[in-house]
Design a protein around this motif. Structure first.
Motif, PDB file in Angstrom:
ATOM      1  N   MET A 187       0.874  -1.518  -0.038  1.00 42.60           N
ATOM      2  CA  MET A 187       0.436   0.073   0.210  1.00 42.60           C
ATOM      3  C   MET A 187       0.890   1.305   0.153  1.00 42.60           C
ATOM      4  O   MET A 187       1.942   0.880   0.311  1.00 42.60           O
ATOM      5  CB  MET A 187      -1.037   0.228   1.177  1.00 42.60           C
ATOM      6  N   VAL A 188       0.190   1.915  -0.667  1.00 43.47           N
ATOM      7  CA  VAL A 188       0.893   3.685  -0.836  1.00 43.47           C
ATOM      8  C   VAL A 188      -0.282   4.926   0.383  1.00 43.47           C
ATOM      9  O   VAL A 188      -1.078   4.832   0.549  1.00 43.47           O
ATOM     10  CB  VAL A 188       1.436   3.796  -1.632  1.00 43.47           C
ATOM     11  N   ASP A 189       0.709   4.876   1.368  1.00 41.10           N
ATOM     12  CA  ASP A 189       0.643   5.921   2.404  1.00 41.10           C
ATOM     13  C   ASP A 189       0.285   7.244   1.761  1.00 41.10           C
ATOM     14  O   ASP A 189       1.518   8.221   1.486  1.00 41.10           O
ATOM     15  CB  ASP A 189       0.229   5.819   4.092  1.00 41.10           C
ATOM     16  N   GLU A 190      -0.969   8.766   1.701  1.00 39.06           N
ATOM     17  CA  GLU A 190      -0.600  10.433   1.225  1.00 39.06           C
ATOM     18  C   GLU A 190       0.214  10.013   2.688  1.00 39.06           C
ATOM     19  O   GLU A 190       0.682  11.732   1.943  1.00 39.06           O
ATOM     20  CB  GLU A 190      -1.266  10.300   1.302  1.00 39.06           C
ATOM     21  N   ARG A 191       0.896  10.277   3.360  1.00 38.04           N
ATOM     22  CA  ARG A 191       1.676  10.657   4.441  1.00 38.04           C
ATOM     23  C   ARG A 191       3.119  10.473   3.905  1.00 38.04           C
ATOM     24  O   ARG A 191       4.078  10.807   3.977  1.00 38.04           O
ATOM     25  CB  ARG A 191       1.559  10.260   6.135  1.00 38.04           C
ATOM     26  N   SER A 192       3.171   9.375   3.156  1.00 38.48           N
ATOM     27  CA  SER A 192       4.381   9.346   2.675  1.00 38.48           C
ATOM     28  C   SER A 192       4.721  10.459   1.483  1.00 38.48           C
ATOM     29  O   SER A 192       5.963  10.896   1.181  1.00 38.48           O
ATOM     30  CB  SER A 192       4.893   7.632   2.535  1.00 38.48           C
ATOM     31  N   LEU A 193       3.196  10.460   0.587  1.00 40.23           N
ATOM     32  CA  LEU A 193       4.015  11.273  -0.314  1.00 40.23           C
ATOM     33  C   LEU A 193       4.811  12.916  -0.013  1.00 40.23           C
ATOM     34  O   LEU A 193       5.418  13.213  -0.082  1.00 40.23           O
ATOM     35  CB  LEU A 193       3.334  11.358  -1.047  1.00 40.23           C
ATOM     36  N   GLU A 194       3.672  12.489   0.836  1.00 38.34           N
ATOM     37  CA  GLU A 194       3.518  14.359   1.436  1.00 38.34           C
ATOM     38  C   GLU A 194       5.232  14.187   2.309  1.00 38.34           C
ATOM     39  O   GLU A 194       5.715  15.248   2.016  1.00 38.34           O
ATOM     40  CB  GLU A 194       2.222  14.601   2.570  1.00 38.34           C
ATOM     41  N   ALA A 195       5.805  13.280   3.404  1.00 42.69           N
ATOM     42  CA  ALA A 195       7.371  13.343   3.544  1.00 42.69           C
ATOM     43  C   ALA A 195       7.675  13.461   1.997  1.00 42.69           C
ATOM     44  O   ALA A 195       9.191  14.281   2.341  1.00 42.69           O
ATOM     45  CB  ALA A 195       7.300  12.038   4.277  1.00 42.69           C
ATOM     46  N   LEU A 196       7.914  12.443   1.241  1.00 44.48           N
ATOM     47  CA  LEU A 196       9.001  12.820  -0.254  1.00 44.48           C
ATOM     48  C   LEU A 196       8.827  14.405  -0.545  1.00 44.48           C
ATOM     49  O   LEU A 196       9.810  14.904  -0.797  1.00 44.48           O
ATOM     50  CB  LEU A 196       8.819  11.881  -1.190  1.00 44.48           C
TER      51      LEU A 196
ATOM     52  N   ARG B  46      11.828  18.936  -1.278  1.00 43.84           N
ATOM     53  CA  ARG B  46      11.525  20.500  -1.249  1.00 43.84           C
ATOM     54  C   ARG B  46      12.153  21.608  -0.745  1.00 43.84           C
ATOM     55  O   ARG B  46      13.571  22.458  -1.300  1.00 43.84           O
ATOM     56  CB  ARG B  46       9.698  21.375  -1.211  1.00 43.84           C
ATOM     57  N   GLU B  47      12.575  20.588   0.507  1.00 45.21           N
ATOM     58  CA  GLU B  47      13.982  21.222   0.835  1.00 45.21           C
ATOM     59  C   GLU B  47      15.157  21.283   0.703  1.00 45.21           C
ATOM     60  O   GLU B  47      16.117  22.291   0.734  1.00 45.21           O
ATOM     61  CB  GLU B  47      13.893  20.613   2.964  1.00 45.21           C
ATOM     62  N   ARG B  48      15.741  19.844  -0.485  1.00 44.32           N
ATOM     63  CA  ARG B  48      16.808  19.831  -0.478  1.00 44.32           C
ATOM     64  C   ARG B  48      17.075  21.031  -2.419  1.00 44.32           C
ATOM     65  O   ARG B  48      18.169  20.285  -2.534  1.00 44.32           O
ATOM     66  CB  ARG B  48      17.427  18.356  -0.992  1.00 44.32           C
TER      67      ARG B  48
ATOM     68  N   ARG C 230      24.852   8.303   2.508  1.00 45.69           N
ATOM     69  CA  ARG C 230      24.148   8.722   3.903  1.00 45.69           C
ATOM     70  C   ARG C 230      22.576   9.366   4.316  1.00 45.69           C
ATOM     71  O   ARG C 230      21.177   8.820   4.442  1.00 45.69           O
ATOM     72  CB  ARG C 230      24.858   8.943   4.964  1.00 45.69           C
ATOM     73  N   ALA C 231      22.655  10.167   3.254  1.00 41.32           N
ATOM     74  CA  ALA C 231      21.403  11.350   3.476  1.00 41.32           C
ATOM     75  C   ALA C 231      19.771  10.773   2.651  1.00 41.32           C
ATOM     76  O   ALA C 231      18.703  11.028   2.303  1.00 41.32           O
ATOM     77  CB  ALA C 231      22.026  12.790   2.759  1.00 41.32           C
ATOM     78  N   ALA C 232      20.758  10.127   1.133  1.00 42.73           N
ATOM     79  CA  ALA C 232      19.482   9.546   0.409  1.00 42.73           C
ATOM     80  C   ALA C 232      19.110   8.414   1.455  1.00 42.73           C
ATOM     81  O   ALA C 232      17.583   7.793   1.052  1.00 42.73           O
ATOM     82  CB  ALA C 232      20.135   8.972  -0.797  1.00 42.73           C
ATOM     83  N   PHE C 233      19.901   7.204   2.213  1.00 49.16           N
ATOM     84  CA  PHE C 233      18.997   6.232   3.153  1.00 49.16           C
ATOM     85  C   PHE C 233      17.595   6.956   3.873  1.00 49.16           C
ATOM     86  O   PHE C 233      17.117   6.601   4.127  1.00 49.16           O
ATOM     87  CB  PHE C 233      19.842   5.301   3.227  1.00 49.16           C
ATOM     88  N   ALA C 234      18.941   8.167   4.492  1.00 50.17           N
ATOM     89  CA  ALA C 234      18.030   8.635   5.668  1.00 50.17           C
ATOM     90  C   ALA C 234      16.597   9.493   4.984  1.00 50.17           C
ATOM     91  O   ALA C 234      15.669   8.487   5.711  1.00 50.17           O
ATOM     92  CB  ALA C 234      18.783   9.764   6.386  1.00 50.17           C
ATOM     93  N   ALA C 235      16.537   9.283   3.456  1.00 52.12           N
ATOM     94  CA  ALA C 235      15.363  10.370   3.397  1.00 52.12           C
ATOM     95  C   ALA C 235      13.838   9.218   2.751  1.00 52.12           C
ATOM     96  O   ALA C 235      13.185   8.798   3.149  1.00 52.12           O
ATOM     97  CB  ALA C 235      15.672  11.077   1.953  1.00 52.12           C
ATOM     98  N   ILE C 236      14.720   8.192   2.563  1.00 52.07           N
ATOM     99  CA  ILE C 236      13.749   6.379   2.876  1.00 52.07           C
ATOM    100  C   ILE C 236      13.650   6.065   4.300  1.00 52.07           C
ATOM    101  O   ILE C 236      11.963   5.540   3.831  1.00 52.07           O
ATOM    102  CB  ILE C 236      15.019   5.251   1.975  1.00 52.07           C
TER     103      ILE C 236
END
Length: 739
Positions: free
Chosen positions: A626-635, A640-642, A685-691
Motif C-alpha cells: 500500500m501507499v499512504d498519502e503521508r509518505s508522499l507528503e514526506a517525500l 523541497r528542502e533539498r 547517508r542522506a539518501a538512505f535517511a530520506a528513505i
C-alpha cells in the motif's frame, strides 16, 4: 394493516383531545405551506427553463469556448469557474475539469454547492473548469462530435496552464464518465488522472436479485422503443423519459418519501428541496442519433469494454489505450450503476494485474457501502470526504506504480501518526489489489452472458423491423409542433406546471401561506399524533418497497426465462456453447512491450543517487502492499528542502522506470544499486535517511519492511543502526532488525 397505536393508548382522554386539536392545526398549516413550496417549485421551474443557458452551478463562471461556434457545432461549452472570495488558487497545480452528465437533467450538479467536486478541488488550490451543455442539441450532433469538441476544450485548458505540474484531472459523472473514458482512449495525451463517479462501463454486469435496471432493454424488446420515442419527438429524445427511468427505480421515494420529508419538516426543508428540484426538473433533449448510439452500443450492446465501438474514421475505442491513472468511485447502494457495472470492464480487458501493468495502467477504485447514485457526485458528505481526498492527493494517484489499487480512508484522530502530513480529516491509502477482489463482488455466469447476447440480437432484429415498416409512417405524421406538444404534456413536466402560479387554483396559496408563517403553531415533538403520522408513513414506504421488490423479482424472472430459452437463442443465432471472450493483447502492443522490456533491462546498471534511492524505496515499500498519502507528503517536503528540480511528470517517469526494473529482474536491479551510487558517503547517508523518513511517515517499520530496509542499508554500504543514531532518524525498529 396494523399500525402502532401505543402513543395514543398512553395518553389520557383530556390530553388526547388537546393533542388532537394541536395536531390538526399543525397539519392544516403544514398542508398549506407544503402546497406553497410546490407552487414555488413550479414557478422556479418556469424561470429556470426560460433561461438561455440554465444551470445550477453555485459559482460564477466565465465562458471560455462555445461549442456552437465550432466547425462541427455542439451544444456544449467550456467555462472557467471563478473562485469565491477567500479561495486562493495555485496556478502551478494541475487544473480540474468537471464534466456533468447529460442524462436527462441540466448541467451544474458537480458544483451546485460549496461542498461539491468543484468546491473541494478549489479548496485544494486547483484551478477549475466545467464542461456543460444547453437544453437543445445542435442539428446532426453526435456522441463522436461531442468527444471531438471536448478534446478541443481540454486542449484549451492545457494551453492556459503552461506552468501546471501535470495534465488536467478530468472528472466524469455518470453518463459523462463513459464519455470521458472513450475520449481518453482516443486522445490519451490530453489527460492527467481521470475520475469516473457512478459511471457504467460494463452494462450487462450485476448479480441476481439486485440492480434490475440492466434487464430493461431486454424486457422492452430492445431499442426500437428508443427510436419510436425519438421519432415522436421529431428527431429529438426527451430527457424527461431518462429521468422517469431513474424515478421508477425507487417508487417509495418518488411517490412518497421525497414529498413527505418536506411536508413533515416544512419549516426547515424548503430551501434544500427547492435547490435540488431546480436541477431535477431541468430536463434537456438529445438528438435521436445520440440516444440511439448510447442504447445500442452501450446499454444493450455492451460494446465499450469489448472494443467493438469504432469512430467514423474506423478507429477502435480501446480503453487499454488510456495512459492516465483511472479512479473509479462507485457504491453498493447505487442501483443505477452498481459496483459490477462500474468495475466489470477491468475483468473484460485484463487477464491479471501483470497485464494491467503491461499496459502501464494504474487503476484505483473505491466502493462506498451505502450512498445512492446521485449521492456519489451530489452529497456534501461525500464531497468533504472522498472527493476532497481525491483532490488533495491527486499527485499521489498520478505517481502510483502501475497496477490495481483500492483507495481506503481512515479518520484522523489523536492517535494518528504524523497527522500533519495528511490534508483534511482523513488519511488516504491506496492498497494493492488483484482481479479476484473485483470478482469477489459478483458477476455474470456464462449463461447470463448468453442471455444478454440474445437480448442484444433480439433488439437488432426488432429495431430493423421498426425502421423498415413503422418509422416512415411515424416520421410522416409527427411535425415539430406535435413533438413540442407531446414534450409539454409529459407527466414529469405537468407536475411542475400544475402547481405553479399559472394555475388559478394556486393563486390564494401564496398569501395564505404568508399569514400562516406569521402565526405558525407547530405541534410538539412528543404529540402522539405525530408519532402516529410517522408510523403510517413507514407503512406506506414499506408497502411501496414491497411492491418494488416484487416487480424487480418478476422482471428478473421473466428476463432470465425468456432470454435463457435455448429455442430463442437458436432462433436469433446465439450459439448455446458461446462463451464471452476477452480481447487479446494486439501484436503491435506485444512488440512494443518487448522493445520496452529490452530497453529497461539494458539500463538497469545506469543512473545515479536519485535512481538508487527510488529503487530502494520501491523495493522496501512494496512489502507493505500500500501507499499512504503521508509518505508522499514526506517525500515532497524532502524534495523541497533539498531543492529538487524534478517536475511531477519527470518524477512519475522515474518511479515507473525503477518499478518496472524491479518487476523485471529484482535480483539484478538490487545488485546494481552499489554500482550507481556515488562515492560520497554523506550523499549516500542522506539518501538512505530520506528513505527511512518516507517509510516511517505512514507506519511503524517492522517485519518484512525492516528486513528489506536493512538489505538496502547494506546495498548503500551503510550501517543502518549507526546511521539512525548519527542522523537522529529512526527508519526502522531496532528490535525488528534484531529479530
Amino acid at each position: 394493516m396494523s399500525m402502532d397505536k401505543a402513543p395514543l393508548a398512553r395518553v389520557p382522554m383530556s390530553g388526547l383531545v388537546a393533542s388532537a386539536v394541536e395536531y390538526m392545526i399543525d397539519a392544516g398549516q403544514r398542508s398549506v405551506l407544503f402546497l406553497d413550496i410546490l407552487r414555488r417549485r413550479g414557478d422556479q421551474y418556469q424561470q429556470h427553463i426560460a433561461q438561455t443557458a440554465p444551470h445550477v452551478l453555485h459559482y460564477a463562471a466565465e465562458l471560455v469556448m462555445d461549442g456552437r461556434k465550432l466547425s462541427e457545432p455542439v451544444n456544449y461549452a467550456l467555462v472557467r469557474i471563478i473562485p469565491p472570495e477567500g479561495i486562493e488558487l495555485d496556478l502551478e497545480r494541475r487544473p480540474f475539469i468537471v464534466v456533468d452528465p447529460r442524462a436527462g437533467h441540466g448541467p451544474g450538479i458537480g458544483g451546485f454547492k460549496a461542498d461539491s467536486e468543484i468546491g473541494v478541488a478549489m479548496k485544494a488550490g486547483h484551478p477549475c473548469y466545467f464542461i456543460g451543455f444547453l437544453p437543445e442539441p445542435m442539428p446532426h450532433q453526435t456522441i463522436e462530435r461531442i468527444a471531438r469538441a471536448e478534446a478541443l476544450f481540454i486542449e484549451e485548458v492545457i494551453r492556459r496552464h503552461p506552468d501546471a505540474d501535470g495534465k488536467p484531472c478530468v472528472i466524469g459523472n455518470c453518463q459523462a464518465g463513459w464519455a470521458v473514458m472513450m475520449l481518453a482512449s482516443l486522445r490519451p495525451e490530453l489527460f492527467g488522472p481521470i475520475i469516473v463517479a457512478g459511471a457504467p462501463l460494463a452494462y450487462w454486469a450485476g448479480v441476481h436479485g439486485k440492480y434490475p435496471m440492466r434487464y430493461s432493454g431486454g424486457l422492452l424488446g430492445g431499442s426500437w422503443l428508443t427510436a419510436l420515442t425519438s421519432d415522436l419527438g421529431a428527431g429529438k429524445f426527451d430527457g424527461a423519459w431518462l429521468v422517469q427511468n431513474f424515478e421508477n427505480q425507487n417508487p417509495s421515494n418518488t411517490l412518497w418519501t421525497k414529498q413527505y420529508n418536506v411536508y413533515s419538516k416544512v419549516d426547515t426543508e424548503a430551501d434544500r428541496y427547492l435547490e435540488f428540484e431546480r436541477w431535477w426538473g431541468g430536463h434537456v433533449n438529445l438528438n435521436a442519433e445520440e440516444i440511439q448510439f448510447i442504447v445500442d452500443e452501450l446499454f444493450i450492446g455492451n460494446n465499450l469494454a469489448a472494443g467493438r465501438i469504432k469512430t467514423s474514421d474506423g478507429k477502435a475505442v480501446d480503453l487499454r489505450n488510456i495512459k492516465s491513472p483511472i479512479v473509479v468511485f462507485c457504491s453498493k447502494g447505487d442501483n443505477i450503476t452498481p459496483p459490477q457495472q462500474a468495475l466489470g470492464w477491468v475483468l473484460d480487458l485484463y487477464a491479471d494485474v501483470d497485464e494491467i501493468r503491461a499496459y502501464g495502467q494504474t487503476i484505483v477504485y473505491t466502493v462506498h457501502e451505502s450512498v445512492g447514485h446521485l449521492g456519489i457526485f451530489v452529497s456534501g458528505g461525500i464531497a468533504k470526504k472522498e472527493h476532497a481526498e481525491f483532490s488533495s492527493n491527486i499527485d499521489l494517484i498520478d505517481v502510483l506504480p502501475p497496477g490495481l489499487y483500492e483507495a481506503t480512508f481512515e479518520a484522523k484522530d489523536a492517535d494518528t501518526a504524523n497527522a500533519d502530513l495528511a490534508v483534511g480529516q482523513w488519511v488516504m491509502r491506496c492498497e494493492a489489489r488483484t482481479l479476484d477482489d473485483i470478482r469477489g463482488m459478483g458477476g455474470n455466469s456464462s449463461e447470463d452472458e448468453r442471455r444478454f447476447a440474445t437480448a442484444k440480437r433480439v433488439s437488432e432484429i426488432n429495431l430493423a423491423a421498426y425502421k423498415k415498416f413503422v418509422q416512415p409512417w411515424i416520421k410522416c405524421m409527427v411535425t415539430p409542433q406535435v413533438a413540442e406538444w407531446t414534450r409539454n404534456i409529459h407527466p414529469l413536466r405537468l407536475q411542475y406546471e400544475f402547481f405553479s402560479s399559472r394555475n388559478p387554483l394556486m393563486t390564494a396559496v401564496g398569501t395564505t401561506a404568508e399569514r400562516i408563517r406569521n402565526d405558525r403553531k407547530p405541534a410538539a415533538e412528543e404529540n402522539p399524533f405525530i408519532a402516529l403520522q410517522e408510523g403510517i408513513s413507514r407503512q406506506i414506504v414499506s408497502a411501496l418497497d414491497g411492491w418494488r421488490d416484487y416487480q424487480e423479482a418478476l422482471s428478473e424472472t421473466i428476463f432470465l426465462a425468456v432470454y435463457g430459452s435455448p429455442a430463442l437463442q437458436a432462433a436469433v443465432g446465439v450459439d448455446p456453447r458461446w462463451e464471452p471472450s476477452r480481447q487479446g493483447m494486439p501484436a503491435e502492443h506485444r512488440e512494443m512491450l518487448q522493445r520496452r522490456i529490452s530497453e529497461l533491462k539494458s539500463r538497469i546498471d545506469e543512473g545515479g543517487l536519485r535512481e538508487a534511492a527510488i529503487r530502494g524505496l520501491l523495493y522496501v515499500g512494496s512489502a507493505r502492499g500500500m501507499v499512504d498519502e503521508r509518505s508522499l507528503e514526506a517525500l515532497r517536503r524532502i524534495r523541497r528542502e533539498r531543492g529538487e528540480r524534478l517536475t511531477l511528470a519527470q518524477f512519475k517517469m522515474l518511479v515507473r522506470e525503477q518499478f518496472f526494473m524491479l518487476l523485471l529482474d529484482q535480483r539484478r536491479a538490487l545488485a546494481a544499486i552499489p554500482k550507481i551510487l556515488p562515492d560520497n558517503a554523506n550523499e549516500r547517508r542522506a539518501a538512505f535517511a530520506a528513505i527511512g523518513e518516507v517509510l516511517s511517515a505512514s507506519a511503524e517499520i517492522s517485519g518484512e519492511v525492516a528486513k528489506r530496509l536493512q538489505h538496502v542499508a547494506e546495498l548503500f554500504c551503510l550501517d543502518a543502526s549507526e546511521m539512525s543514531e548519527r542522523d537522529k532518524v529512526t527508519p526502522f525498529d531496532p528490535k525488528a532488525k534484531a529479530s
